[in-house]
Design a protein around this motif. Structure first.
Motif, PDB file in Angstrom:
ATOM      1  N   PHE A 275       9.495 -22.051 -26.655  1.00 43.42           N
ATOM      2  CA  PHE A 275       8.912 -23.387 -26.782  1.00 43.42           C
ATOM      3  C   PHE A 275       9.935 -24.387 -26.265  1.00 43.42           C
ATOM      4  O   PHE A 275      11.118 -24.310 -26.609  1.00 43.42           O
ATOM      5  CB  PHE A 275       8.604 -23.720 -28.239  1.00 43.42           C
ATOM      6  N   ILE A 276       9.486 -25.337 -25.449  1.00 36.13           N
ATOM      7  CA  ILE A 276      10.362 -26.383 -24.920  1.00 36.13           C
ATOM      8  C   ILE A 276       9.859 -27.716 -25.439  1.00 36.13           C
ATOM      9  O   ILE A 276       8.658 -28.010 -25.357  1.00 36.13           O
ATOM     10  CB  ILE A 276      10.363 -26.388 -23.379  1.00 36.13           C
ATOM     11  N   GLY A 277      10.773 -28.519 -25.971  1.00 34.85           N
ATOM     12  CA  GLY A 277      10.363 -29.821 -26.470  1.00 34.85           C
ATOM     13  C   GLY A 277      11.529 -30.607 -27.036  1.00 34.85           C
ATOM     14  O   GLY A 277      12.695 -30.245 -26.862  1.00 34.85           O
ATOM     15  N   HIS A 278      11.193 -31.681 -27.745  1.00 35.17           N
ATOM     16  CA  HIS A 278      12.181 -32.598 -28.310  1.00 35.17           C
ATOM     17  C   HIS A 278      12.219 -32.455 -29.828  1.00 35.17           C
ATOM     18  O   HIS A 278      11.179 -32.389 -30.481  1.00 35.17           O
ATOM     19  CB  HIS A 278      11.841 -34.043 -27.934  1.00 35.17           C
ATOM     20  N   VAL A 279      13.425 -32.431 -30.356  1.00 35.46           N
ATOM     21  CA  VAL A 279      13.640 -32.254 -31.792  1.00 35.46           C
ATOM     22  C   VAL A 279      13.296 -33.538 -32.536  1.00 35.46           C
ATOM     23  O   VAL A 279      13.739 -34.621 -32.167  1.00 35.46           O
ATOM     24  CB  VAL A 279      15.112 -31.874 -32.060  1.00 35.46           C
ATOM     25  N   HIS A 280      12.489 -33.389 -33.597  1.00 44.51           N
ATOM     26  CA  HIS A 280      12.211 -34.506 -34.502  1.00 44.51           C
ATOM     27  C   HIS A 280      13.073 -34.393 -35.749  1.00 44.51           C
ATOM     28  O   HIS A 280      13.546 -35.390 -36.269  1.00 44.51           O
ATOM     29  CB  HIS A 280      10.739 -34.521 -34.913  1.00 44.51           C
ATOM     30  N   HIS A 281      13.267 -33.136 -36.213  1.00 43.59           N
ATOM     31  CA  HIS A 281      14.062 -32.920 -37.422  1.00 43.59           C
ATOM     32  C   HIS A 281      14.506 -31.466 -37.482  1.00 43.59           C
ATOM     33  O   HIS A 281      13.748 -30.563 -37.116  1.00 43.59           O
ATOM     34  CB  HIS A 281      13.230 -33.256 -38.671  1.00 43.59           C
ATOM     35  N   TRP A 282      15.716 -31.245 -37.937  1.00 41.41           N
ATOM     36  CA  TRP A 282      16.247 -29.902 -38.149  1.00 41.41           C
ATOM     37  C   TRP A 282      17.084 -29.940 -39.414  1.00 41.41           C
ATOM     38  O   TRP A 282      18.059 -30.689 -39.507  1.00 41.41           O
ATOM     39  CB  TRP A 282      17.099 -29.466 -36.955  1.00 41.41           C
ATOM     40  N   ASP A 283      16.699 -29.143 -40.402  1.00 39.12           N
ATOM     41  CA  ASP A 283      17.447 -29.098 -41.658  1.00 39.12           C
ATOM     42  C   ASP A 283      18.112 -27.747 -41.906  1.00 39.12           C
ATOM     43  O   ASP A 283      18.623 -27.490 -42.988  1.00 39.12           O
ATOM     44  CB  ASP A 283      16.543 -29.464 -42.829  1.00 39.12           C
ATOM     45  N   GLY A 284      18.102 -26.871 -40.904  1.00 40.68           N
ATOM     46  CA  GLY A 284      18.687 -25.553 -41.057  1.00 40.68           C
ATOM     47  C   GLY A 284      17.698 -24.507 -41.540  1.00 40.68           C
ATOM     48  O   GLY A 284      17.948 -23.318 -41.439  1.00 40.68           O
ATOM     49  N   ASN A 285      16.563 -24.963 -42.078  1.00 36.92           N
ATOM     50  CA  ASN A 285      15.520 -24.061 -42.562  1.00 36.92           C
ATOM     51  C   ASN A 285      14.259 -24.121 -41.721  1.00 36.92           C
ATOM     52  O   ASN A 285      13.533 -23.144 -41.604  1.00 36.92           O
ATOM     53  CB  ASN A 285      15.155 -24.380 -44.015  1.00 36.92           C
ATOM     54  N   GLU A 286      13.996 -25.294 -41.158  1.00 37.67           N
ATOM     55  CA  GLU A 286      12.782 -25.488 -40.369  1.00 37.67           C
ATOM     56  C   GLU A 286      13.052 -26.499 -39.255  1.00 37.67           C
ATOM     57  O   GLU A 286      13.726 -27.502 -39.482  1.00 37.67           O
ATOM     58  CB  GLU A 286      11.645 -25.972 -41.269  1.00 37.67           C
ATOM     59  N   LEU A 287      12.520 -26.210 -38.073  1.00 37.77           N
ATOM     60  CA  LEU A 287      12.660 -27.097 -36.920  1.00 37.77           C
ATOM     61  C   LEU A 287      11.332 -27.804 -36.683  1.00 37.77           C
ATOM     62  O   LEU A 287      10.295 -27.154 -36.561  1.00 37.77           O
ATOM     63  CB  LEU A 287      13.047 -26.295 -35.677  1.00 37.77           C
ATOM     64  N   ASP A 288      11.368 -29.123 -36.655  1.00 38.26           N
ATOM     65  CA  ASP A 288      10.203 -29.941 -36.334  1.00 38.26           C
ATOM     66  C   ASP A 288      10.364 -30.324 -34.863  1.00 38.26           C
ATOM     67  O   ASP A 288      11.302 -31.038 -34.503  1.00 38.26           O
ATOM     68  CB  ASP A 288      10.185 -31.167 -37.232  1.00 38.26           C
ATOM     69  N   LEU A 289       9.470 -29.826 -34.009  1.00 37.93           N
ATOM     70  CA  LEU A 289       9.595 -29.951 -32.560  1.00 37.93           C
ATOM     71  C   LEU A 289       8.338 -30.552 -31.965  1.00 37.93           C
ATOM     72  O   LEU A 289       7.229 -30.146 -32.310  1.00 37.93           O
ATOM     73  CB  LEU A 289       9.826 -28.550 -31.962  1.00 37.93           C
ATOM     74  N   LEU A 290       8.498 -31.528 -31.064  1.00 35.40           N
ATOM     75  CA  LEU A 290       7.379 -32.033 -30.274  1.00 35.40           C
ATOM     76  C   LEU A 290       7.415 -31.285 -28.957  1.00 35.40           C
ATOM     77  O   LEU A 290       8.253 -31.555 -28.089  1.00 35.40           O
ATOM     78  CB  LEU A 290       7.465 -33.534 -30.044  1.00 35.40           C
ATOM     79  N   ARG A 291       6.533 -30.304 -28.835  1.00 40.13           N
ATOM     80  CA  ARG A 291       6.489 -29.448 -27.642  1.00 40.13           C
ATOM     81  C   ARG A 291       6.030 -30.263 -26.447  1.00 40.13           C
ATOM     82  O   ARG A 291       5.070 -31.039 -26.528  1.00 40.13           O
ATOM     83  CB  ARG A 291       5.517 -28.298 -27.897  1.00 40.13           C
ATOM     84  N   ASP A 292       6.712 -30.083 -25.314  1.00 43.60           N
ATOM     85  CA  ASP A 292       6.360 -30.793 -24.080  1.00 43.60           C
ATOM     86  C   ASP A 292       4.980 -30.364 -23.601  1.00 43.60           C
ATOM     87  O   ASP A 292       4.601 -29.201 -23.743  1.00 43.60           O
ATOM     88  CB  ASP A 292       7.360 -30.468 -22.967  1.00 43.60           C
ATOM     89  N   PRO A 293       4.246 -31.296 -22.982  1.00 38.94           N
ATOM     90  CA  PRO A 293       2.979 -30.892 -22.357  1.00 38.94           C
ATOM     91  C   PRO A 293       3.269 -30.013 -21.139  1.00 38.94           C
ATOM     92  O   PRO A 293       4.359 -30.077 -20.566  1.00 38.94           O
ATOM     93  CB  PRO A 293       2.350 -32.220 -21.949  1.00 38.94           C
ATOM     94  N   ALA A 294       2.302 -29.207 -20.759  1.00 37.78           N
ATOM     95  CA  ALA A 294       2.469 -28.370 -19.566  1.00 37.78           C
ATOM     96  C   ALA A 294       2.594 -29.263 -18.334  1.00 37.78           C
ATOM     97  O   ALA A 294       1.934 -30.296 -18.231  1.00 37.78           O
ATOM     98  CB  ALA A 294       1.282 -27.431 -19.418  1.00 37.78           C
ATOM     99  N   ALA A 295       3.457 -28.873 -17.408  1.00 33.53           N
ATOM    100  CA  ALA A 295       3.689 -29.661 -16.196  1.00 33.53           C
ATOM    101  C   ALA A 295       2.422 -29.802 -15.360  1.00 33.53           C
ATOM    102  O   ALA A 295       2.231 -30.808 -14.671  1.00 33.53           O
ATOM    103  CB  ALA A 295       4.801 -29.029 -15.365  1.00 33.53           C
ATOM    104  N   ASN A 296       1.537 -28.807 -15.419  1.00 34.52           N
ATOM    105  CA  ASN A 296       0.308 -28.871 -14.623  1.00 34.52           C
ATOM    106  C   ASN A 296      -0.852 -29.521 -15.369  1.00 34.52           C
ATOM    107  O   ASN A 296      -1.972 -29.551 -14.871  1.00 34.52           O
ATOM    108  CB  ASN A 296      -0.093 -27.472 -14.143  1.00 34.52           C
ATOM    109  N   GLY A 297      -0.601 -30.020 -16.581  1.00 37.41           N
ATOM    110  CA  GLY A 297      -1.638 -30.712 -17.344  1.00 37.41           C
ATOM    111  C   GLY A 297      -2.584 -29.809 -18.116  1.00 37.41           C
ATOM    112  O   GLY A 297      -3.545 -30.281 -18.716  1.00 37.41           O
TER     113      GLY A 297
END
Length: 84
Positions: free
Chosen positions: A38-60
Motif C-alpha cells: 500500500f502506498i500513501g500518506h501517514v495520518h497516525h502511527w502509534d506503534g500498534n496501528e497505522l492510519d494511512l490515506l492510500r494514494d489513488p491509482a495513477a490511471n484513475g
C-alpha cells in the motif's frame, strides 16, 4: 512485542509518504507466502496501528482510500518520494 514489530519505526511523521508491505498469509495453491503493498500518506502511527490515506491509482481506476493496518500484519515500512 514481536520481532516484526521491533523492526518497525517508533515514530513516523504525519504526512510522510510511505510504502507499507503487509503479510496476507500462505497461498493454499502454491504454499508460498503472499504480500500486499500500500502506498500513501501517514495520518497516525502509534506503534500498534497505522492510519494511512492510500494514494489513488495513477490511471484513475481507484480513488484514494483510508486504511487502518495493524502492526502485526506489517512486514516493512519504507519512505518514498512524492509522485510527480
Amino acid at each position: 512485542m514481536t520481532a516484526r514489530q521491533s523492526r518497525l519505526p517508533r515514530r513516523i511523521p504525519v504526512g510522510a509518504r510511505v510504502v507499507v508491505r503487509t503479510a496476507e498469509g500462505v497461498d493454499p495453491d502454491d504454499g508460498r507466502m503472499k504480500y500486499r503493498d500500500f502506498i500513501g500518506h501517514v495520518h497516525h502511527w502509534d506503534g500498534n496501528e497505522l492510519d494511512l490515506l492510500r494514494d489513488p491509482a495513477a490511471n484513475g481506476s481507484r480513488a484514494a482510500q483510508r486504511l487502518w493496518i495493524e502492526a502485526g500484519r506489517i512486514v516493512r515500512i519504507k519512505a518514498i518520494p512524492e509522485r510527480r
